[in-house]
Design a protein around this motif. Structure first.
Motif, mmCIF file in Angstrom:
data_model
loop_
_atom_site.group_PDB
_atom_site.id
_atom_site.type_symbol
_atom_site.label_atom_id
_atom_site.label_comp_id
_atom_site.label_asym_id
_atom_site.label_seq_id
_atom_site.Cartn_x
_atom_site.Cartn_y
_atom_site.Cartn_z
ATOM 1 N N TYR A 244 0.709 -1.137 0.101
ATOM 2 C CA TYR A 244 -0.067 0.190 -0.090
ATOM 3 C C TYR A 244 0.859 1.320 0.067
ATOM 4 C CZ TYR A 244 1.081 0.945 4.972
ATOM 5 O OH TYR A 244 1.669 1.060 6.154
ATOM 6 N N MET A 245 0.115 2.226 -0.459
ATOM 7 C CA MET A 245 1.288 3.602 -0.109
ATOM 8 C C MET A 245 -0.024 4.529 -0.013
ATOM 9 S SD MET A 245 3.193 5.878 -2.891
ATOM 10 C CE MET A 245 1.855 6.727 -4.011
ATOM 11 N N LYS B 10 -3.603 4.605 0.094
ATOM 12 C CA LYS B 10 -4.879 4.326 0.800
ATOM 13 C C LYS B 10 -5.925 4.998 0.157
ATOM 14 C CE LYS B 10 -2.652 2.465 5.018
ATOM 15 N NZ LYS B 10 -2.856 2.751 6.396
ATOM 16 N N GLU B 11 -5.747 5.710 -0.994
ATOM 17 C CA GLU B 11 -6.870 6.263 -1.560
ATOM 18 C C GLU B 11 -7.452 6.161 -2.913
ATOM 19 O OE1 GLU B 11 -5.732 10.677 -0.799
ATOM 20 O OE2 GLU B 11 -4.126 10.465 -2.222
ATOM 21 N N GLY C 92 -5.511 5.944 -5.461
ATOM 22 C CA GLY C 92 -4.581 6.705 -6.596
ATOM 23 C C GLY C 92 -3.495 5.869 -7.014
ATOM 24 N N CYS C 93 -2.943 4.933 -6.100
ATOM 25 C CA CYS C 93 -1.450 4.422 -6.612
ATOM 26 C C CYS C 93 -1.462 3.098 -7.247
ATOM 27 C CB CYS C 93 -0.566 4.656 -5.457
ATOM 28 S SG CYS C 93 -0.689 3.153 -4.169
ATOM 29 N N GLY C 94 -2.464 2.092 -6.492
ATOM 30 C CA GLY C 94 -2.513 0.935 -7.334
ATOM 31 C C GLY C 94 -1.518 -0.070 -6.701
ATOM 32 N N THR C 95 -0.686 0.274 -5.700
ATOM 33 C CA THR C 95 0.120 -0.878 -5.408
ATOM 34 C C THR C 95 -0.736 -2.071 -4.585
ATOM 35 O OG1 THR C 95 0.548 0.565 -3.404
ATOM 36 C CG2 THR C 95 2.049 0.723 -4.945
ATOM 37 N N CYS C 96 -1.832 -1.553 -4.082
ATOM 38 C CA CYS C 96 -2.604 -2.614 -3.355
ATOM 39 C C CYS C 96 -3.434 -3.485 -4.021
ATOM 40 C CB CYS C 96 -3.267 -1.578 -2.375
ATOM 41 S SG CYS C 96 -4.798 -0.902 -3.071
ATOM 42 N N ASN D 134 -8.866 -2.107 -5.614
ATOM 43 C CA ASN D 134 -7.924 -1.548 -4.702
ATOM 44 C C ASN D 134 -8.328 -1.813 -3.221
ATOM 45 O OD1 ASN D 134 -8.753 0.223 -6.948
ATOM 46 N ND2 ASN D 134 -6.740 1.209 -6.269
ATOM 47 N N CYS E 160 -7.110 -1.160 -0.658
ATOM 48 C CA CYS E 160 -7.116 -0.033 0.243
ATOM 49 C C CYS E 160 -8.260 0.370 0.593
ATOM 50 C CB CYS E 160 -5.941 0.888 0.079
ATOM 51 S SG CYS E 160 -6.512 1.955 -1.401
HETATM 52 S S1 FES Z 1 -2.597 1.979 -1.746
HETATM 53 FE FE1 FES Z 1 -2.796 3.342 -3.341
HETATM 54 S S2 FES Z 1 -4.404 2.666 -4.332
HETATM 55 FE FE2 FES Z 1 -4.431 1.336 -2.592
#
Ligand code: FES
Ligand SMILES: Cc1cc2nc3c(=O)[nH]c(=O)nc-3n(C[C@H](O)[C@H](O)[C@H](O)COP(=O)(O)OP(=O)(O)OC[C@H]3O[C@@H](n4cnc5c(N)ncnc54)[C@H](O)[C@@H]3O)c2cc1C
Ligand code: FES
Length: 1307
Positions: A89-90, A92-93, A95-99, A119, A121
């Protein structure tokens, strides 16, 4: 007996909340004794009461219940329970997709469960009842078809932090389509996961490789329910039910009547409806933790309804992806062609993974709650005049969408939308203008729907719809313009003039939100979109040059080409290969610091941040925070046992915690420690801080200059020859100012440290690029010897300079907490805190005066450089001026005055090419300015002034080896930058008024500086089997340093690479190594390893000779038996004879197309020719070139940090406003060529560094856009010089075009 209602589990006597267990239920009656007061009570249950839900992860079933709170996300569940630490995670909204994980969700078209990337998160854990989730650990990583392996093979994993997300994204797509995907589908789905390292090209290539031999993409792969074998009905829970969690009630209705009843029962309570929960990504107040009751709509089967007969009814439970699919399938039906237009806009909403979760109804409700929200869905539905089926107070109503915003939606539900057939005489368009190609909210959106009689000069038959979003809270319809247009002929220029005049009067954008683009921009774009629509309606009847304004830009599929040299006889040296860790990274097995399991008793720390930017701290009161159960400790500056300083001498002192004044908003004031991350996160805001002597903050360089807020004597002036004298005598003088902004590093792994107390000090895992000073900072704040601190770093999830000195405060803060509690502590910066609290790239500005000969030779340059250091000049970017200020051009006379400015912002820091990137941009801007003043072609002017071999730079470096002229010419030839290409661009520009093309060539010289660097390497051959372990002083952060040292070691010892391992860097084995940075670490660590291997070779030579022909392991065992020392350490501390060891050279050509009406662009093509010497590993080096270039595109075109000008608070603190490049922001045709046959006599193994230099050439995209703007300004006869500061955002570019409505003509 009580009737069981929403709060039915509260004891009627003492109100204590009770968690119902199924065994306490009999015939619908709940019986139990209150655990608080002992009262025996009974409830009649109206729903089935559940105590847990079941979720299947990677085939294993988990039952989860009231031990979790209602706001627990799927991501926290997976990670905290260590079911999946590969899932990252990065933000948590969303926007990044790491989750990303893959979830099987009900798909109402096929009525089956289908795989979607979502996502984790955003997904509430309790939404996941009955879900089958696949995480990266459940994905095949071995077979030929395996996605992780494919990503690795294509070199799509550098730091690897985003890689599991990338894999899950494509894995779900493939699963959904049964493997049958097209390249376009893959590229369209590439919007979900940010990659800051690779530049996306290799990721796209890897993913598109699955698109080959697609049989039939329309054939949707369907599956049956794994549990029942039956067609899915959308919910495994046929019955409505409810869960009582420790902090909330979770209701799960399964029918609309039940839903309505639950709403009624909870009337007046703090409840919220939840579907995808993606709204929380946009508006944080929707966090489930803020509600006592959550009503989950996902199980309500009727909400998935799709009906096409007689009207089209689409249920509110359709996710945006599903809505797209339904509309796409229906778009060929007569009178439903407008669905195509809806699909276009839906595909631009959020990311594909957010669209998989979020519903159109949820989107509408965001607009309802926040009328300022730039909802694309609302604008679209207004344009097509949809109707909504809503239930208000139990009553069903159908309302036109135009009444939705004024409808009281308290205790109401959107059930469905109705869409009607629309005759083909209607012209319908929906537009979106935003900062970034994908995944960015609209700055302005527009929807238009006109019934046109083409036979009567395009007469508007009835009142049209003209809707704009992003203008203001209250603006929806351009009503007056709509009324004016009734009966008017659009083919008449006077109609257009009349409409534009009225539109201009009624469009009054709100300018109160400093985070938004300016009111002028939004108004001008809105007017331009109306003009675009008219041009589109008129089609070929408008003047040919104007048709170019009728459509937005469309981006073709992207592609890339790479060329390089390799010497097979020397392999593994010069061998193109991917990183040795790539498969581990892509399959989620690589361990990052936050993946390390906590030690028993671990607690969590967070910083308490200031809420003033320039004030004296009056008092700090943590009482309220400390009263929260689970909060353990508060630490302020006065509690620091050692010195409150993280910068060892000779560096400028820097406090960990502000002791007296705060100097920027969000500066660390204290540290709070608690038993859990959730507790500490919610408690930090409860520490009360008061301030006195609040002063206005200085936030801009101009303000700092005005107020003389300057750090004295930070860098020396540079004087070469007599610049003033030369300029005075010059035939042409050019004076100007140019600026470039800051950049957030966006390392996907935020700053983190784990500190574990040991018997002699602390074991520390920290995300640092500089182990040595990290150790020192901790020792200083604790007042203990350095040797008490053992720091270890295996890898970083991206760094780019952000983890050189900016990590120390996090490491020191964590150690302070661990020391105070004598317990293990984890301090992982929340992404938003990371963005606000931590410094970024230095912004720069230059005032210049240039003297030129009449034939265009540079004669004298006088420059004042300003750099914005933030509150502390500890990293002083001015030290890098000499690297880039001349770039590739010779000038005999220089006078450079460096000025270090102090502003009330976080201490700025190195960011990939910290000095050269801005100074090269400044020099290139100067070259542009001079060329314009001389009336010369900018490329010719540049080439004319390029260095010649043998000339001396202002940094006093003789250019004995300089190939910049040859290289630039070679690029021009390879890229076919011939007269032909130039005339193609010129004729395109002549033929098109509203689309313009631009070309730019930027040559580059980049000094590589070794002096002062030192790295240790330790190589140990293991006596029993001959395998080799290496430790080196560099930090693997994606650049492939470990792979390169293994290549060197294997080549030097003559052994296979697969018996060599690189161990984590630590403060013992490679003590006293300098920071990883400046592009030099890979090559110097390679040399250190080379020297170790050479020494070892000498030591084993005799045995080897005696045992000629024997296996390596036997030879080594013999050496071991003979007591030969098989370990070697080398201290690499080079001293270059010149200011730089050598120069890297390169040249880049960029071609762009600009949409003048909106300021948006497409980078059509980039050709880079880069001199990497004899690349040690061309695949890794090309990855560095591409990644650096794309990071530079972000810097020069997209990324903008904004502050509240009054308070100093950073406004751009998340992924919603701060946009780094995504896959469709990269060049459509991306060609990287490593210069062939170019051995570097002054480099390690004839190679050259490449981590930073290519970034400096990405400003060519800005100049290409500038040339496109110039082409437009020539058309409107405003072709004067203008400075285009970086970042050249869509807004700035549009403003540079100087558009006004009088230019909106049709003939
Ligand atoms: S932590 Fe960034 S989209 Fe889920
Ligand atoms: C990263 C990101 C990017 C985005 N980009 C864009 C963009 O470019 N353009 C754009 O327009 N939007 C964008 N959005 C917004 C997105 O479209 C919405 O978040 C999503 O559609 C909300 O749907 P949901 O089901 O997740 O709603 P939830 O988050 O579950 O709910 C949102 C609100 O709607 C209410 N609600 C939900 N369903 C109903 C219903 N049936 N009846 C009554 N109330 C209901 C909830 O109570 C809540 O108040 C973005 C969101 C994210 C996270
Ligand atoms: S590899 Fe994608 S963020 Fe590093």
């Amino acid at each position: 007996m009580e009737e069981k209602k929403a709060n039915s589990l509260s004891c009627p006597v003492c109100s204590a909340l009770h968690i119902p267990q199924k065994q306490n239920l009999k015939n619908g009656i709940f019986m139990g004794t209150c655990q608080s007061c002992g009262h025996f009570f009974k409830f009649r249950c109206s729903n089935s009461v559940e105590s847990s839900i079941t979720i299947t992860v990677n085939g294993k079933s988990y039952s989860v219940g009231s031990e979790y709170s209602g706001s627990t996300t799927l991501n926290s569940f997976l990670r905290d329970s260590r079911i999946s630490t590969g899932t990252k995670y990065m933000c948590k909204e969303g926007g990044c997709g790491t989750c990303l994980v893959q979830a099987k969700l009900y798909e109402p078209i096929t009525m089956e469960k289908q795989s979607y990337a979502v996502n984790s998160c955003l997904v509430p854990l309790f939404s996941c009842d009955g879900w089958e989730v696949t995480t990266i650990e459940g994905v095949d990583s071995i077979s030929v078809q395996a996605v992780p392996k494919r990503l690795a093979q294509y070199n799509g994993s550098q730091c690897g932090f985003c890689s599991p997300g990338q894999v899950m994204n494509i894995h779900a797509l493939l699963d959904y389509h049964g493997g049958a995907v097209t390249k376009q589908m893959v590229e369209d789905a590439s919007d979900s996961v940010i990659c800051r390292c690779t530049g996306f090209r290799p990721i796209l290539d890897a993913m598109k490789s699955f698109a080959e031999d697609v049989p039939d993409i329309e054939d949707v792969h369907t599956k049956r329910c794994d549990r029942t074998g039956q067609t899915c009905t959308g919910s495994c829970h046929k019955q409505s039910s409810q869960l009582a969690l420790k902090d909330a009630q979770w209701f799960k209705p399964s029918t609309v009547p039940d839903l309505i009843k639950m709403i009624k029962d909870n009337k007046g309570r703090n409840y919220r409806l939840v579907f995808g929960n993606t709204g929380f990504g946009v508006y944080k107040e929707l966090d489930p933790k803020n509600f006592d009751v959550l009503i989950d709509l996902r199980g309500v089967t009727e909400l998935y309804g799709i009906d096409f007969d007689p009207t089209i009814v689409l249920g509110s439970g359709l996710s945006l992806s599903q809505l797209y699919d339904v509309l796409y399938r229906g778009s060929n039906e007569p009178q439903f062609g407008y669905f195509k237009e809806m699909c276009k806009i839906i595909s631009k909403v959020a990311t594909s993974s957010v669209r998989n979760l979020g519903t159109w109804a949820g989107n509408l409700m965001l607009k309802h709650k926040h009328p300022e929200f730039q909802s694309d869905i609302y604008t679209m539905l207004e344009a097509v005049r949809a109707q909504l089926n809503i239930v208000v107070n139990g009553e069903t109503r159908v309302i036109p969408i135009s009444e939705f915003l004024s409808q009281d939606m308290t205790d109401s539900v959107i059930v469905a939308m109705f869409l009607n057939s629309i005759p083909d005489s209607h012209h319908i368009r929906v537009y979106k203008v935003n900062k970034r190609t994908q995944s960015a909210h609209s700055d302005v959106n527009a929807g238009m729907n006109f019934d046109i009689d083409v036979t009567q000069n395009f007469r508007v038959k009835s009142q049209p719809t003209i809707v704009f979003g992003g203008i203001s809270k209250s603006f929806v319809h351009a009503t007056k313009t709509e009324e004016y247009l009734v009966g008017k002929a659009l083919g008449d220029q006077n109609t257009l003039i009349g409409a534009l005049t009225i539109l201009s009067q009624e469009l009054i954008p709100d300018d109160s939100d400093q985070n938004l683009t300016s009111a002028d921009f939004r108004k001008s774009v809105a007017m331009g979109l109306f003009y675009r629509f008219v041009l589109d309606v008129l089609g070929n009847s408008v003047g040919p040059a104007f048709t170019s304004g009728s459509t937005p830009l469309t981006r073709p599929l992207s592609s890339g080409r790479q060329t390089y040299d390799t010497q097979p006889l020397e392999w593994p040296l010069t061998q193109p290969m991917t990183k040795v860790e790539a498969v581990n990274q892509a399959s989620g097995r690589a361990v990052y610091i936050n993946d390390i399991a906590g030690q028993p008793g671990e607690c969590y720390a967070a910083f308490v941040l200031s809420t003033e930017a320039n004030a004296k701290i009056q008092s700090i009161d943590p009482t309220e925070a400390l009263a929260i159960p689970g909060v353990l400790k508060f630490i302020a500056a006065k509690d620091i046992p050692g010195s409150n300083n993280i910068s060892p001498p000779p560096l400028q002192t820097e406090e960990v915690l502000a002791s007296d004044r705060v100097e920027y908003y969000d500066q660390a004031i204290g540290i709070l420690v608690a038993e859990s991350q959730t507790i500490v996160d919610s408690a930090v805001s409860k520490v009360k801080v008061t301030y006195t002597d609040v002063q206005p903050p200085i936030l801009t360089m101009e303000d700092a200059i005005d107020k003389q807020s300057i750090f004295p004597k930070v860098a020396d002036e540079i004087k070469v020859g007599d610049a003033e004298g030369a300029i005075a005598k010059s035939a042409v003088k050019v004076t100007g100012r140019i600026k470039c902004g800051t950049q957030y590093h966006m390392a996907m792994e935020t700053q983190i440290t784990i500190c574990n107390p040991t018997e002699d000090g602390f074991d520390v895992y920290s995300s640092t690029q500089w182990v040595d000073v990290c150790q020192k900072s901790i020792a200083m704040v604790l007042g203990i010897p350095d040797s008490s601190i053992s720091v270890s770093v295996r890898r970083l999830g991206g760094a780019y300079g952000s983890k050189i000195s900016r990590n120390f405060i996090v490491a020191a803060g964590c150690a302070l907490a661990s020391n105070a509690l004598k317990r293990p502590v984890r301090l992982c910066l929340d992404f938003h805190v990371n963005m606000k609290m931590v410094g970024k790239r230095f912004p720069w500005m230059a005032d210049y005066t240039i003297g030129l000969s009449s034939d265009g030779m540079l004669e004298g340059i006088k420059l004042t450089y300003y750099t914005d250091c933030g509150i502390n000049s500890v990293e002083n970017g001015l030290a890098g001026v000499a690297i880039g200020m001349d770039n590739a051009y010779y000038c005999p006379n220089w006078h450079v005055i460096p000025v270090a400015l102090k502003t009330n912002t976080a201490t700025n820091t190195a960011c990939r090419s910290p000095g050269s990137c801005p100074t090269i941009f400044i020099m290139e801007s100067i070259m542009e300015h001079c060329a314009k003043m001389l009336g010369k072609d900018p490329t010719d002017f540049r080439i004319q002034n390029l260095y010649q071999k043998g000339q001396v730079t202002p940094a006093k470096m003789p250019l004995t080896y300089c190939n910049i002229r040859e290289l630039t010419n070679q690029l021009k030839n390879a890229a076919q930058l011939t007269f032909q290409l130039l005339s193609l661009v010129s004729s395109f520009n002549q033929a098109n008024r509203w689309k313009k093309k631009g070309l730019s060539v930027v040559p580059m010289k980049f000094g590589i500086d070794w002096t002062g660097a030192n790295y240790t390497a330790l190589v140990a051959i293991h006596g029993y089997d001959g395998s080799v372990s290496i430790s080196h002083g560099g930090i693997e952060s994606g650049q492939g340093i470990n792979t390169k040292v293994i290549q060197v070691c294997a080549a030097t010892l003559g052994i296979p690479m697969d018996i060599i391992r690189v161990k984590p860097t630590d403060s013992l084995s490679t003590a006293n190594s300098v920071t990883t940075g400046g592009s030099i670490t890979s090559e110097l660590c390679c040399n250190a390893v080379l020297q170790c291997c050479d020494a070892l070779n000498k030591r084993i030579a005799l045995v080897k000779q005696k045992m000629a022909g024997k296996a390596w392991k036997d030879i080594i065992f013999q050496c071991f038996s003979e007591n030969i020392d098989l370990s070697e350490r080398y201290w690499e501390a080079p001293n270059s004879p010149n200011v730089f060891q050598y120069n890297s050279y390169g040249a880049t050509l960029t071609e762009v197309t600009l949409d003048v009406l909106t300021g948006q662009h497409i980078i059509d093509r980039v050709d880079m020719l880069f001199d990497c010497g004899d690349s040690m590993n061309p695949e890794i080096d090309i990855g560095q070139c591409e990644g650096a270039f794309v990071m530079g595109l972000g810097y020069f075109l997209l990324e903008e940090i904004k502050y509240d000008q009054k308070t100093g608070q950073q406004l751009t603190d998340g992924t919603w406003e701060y946009k780094v490049p995504l896959a469709k922001d990269i060049p459509v045709d991306f060609r990287i060529n490593l210069l062939k046959n170019a051995p570097n006599p002054l480099g390690i193994l004839r190679a050259k560094a490449c981590g930073e230099p290519p970034l400096c050439m990405s400003c060519s995209a800005l100049f290409a856009i500038k040339h496109a703007v110039e082409a437009f300004r020539r058309d409107i006869e405003k072709d004067t010089y203008f400075a285009l500061d970086a970042p050249a955002t869509v807004e700035k570019v549009h403003q540079a075009c100087m558009i006004d409505a009088s230019q909106f003509i049709i003939q």
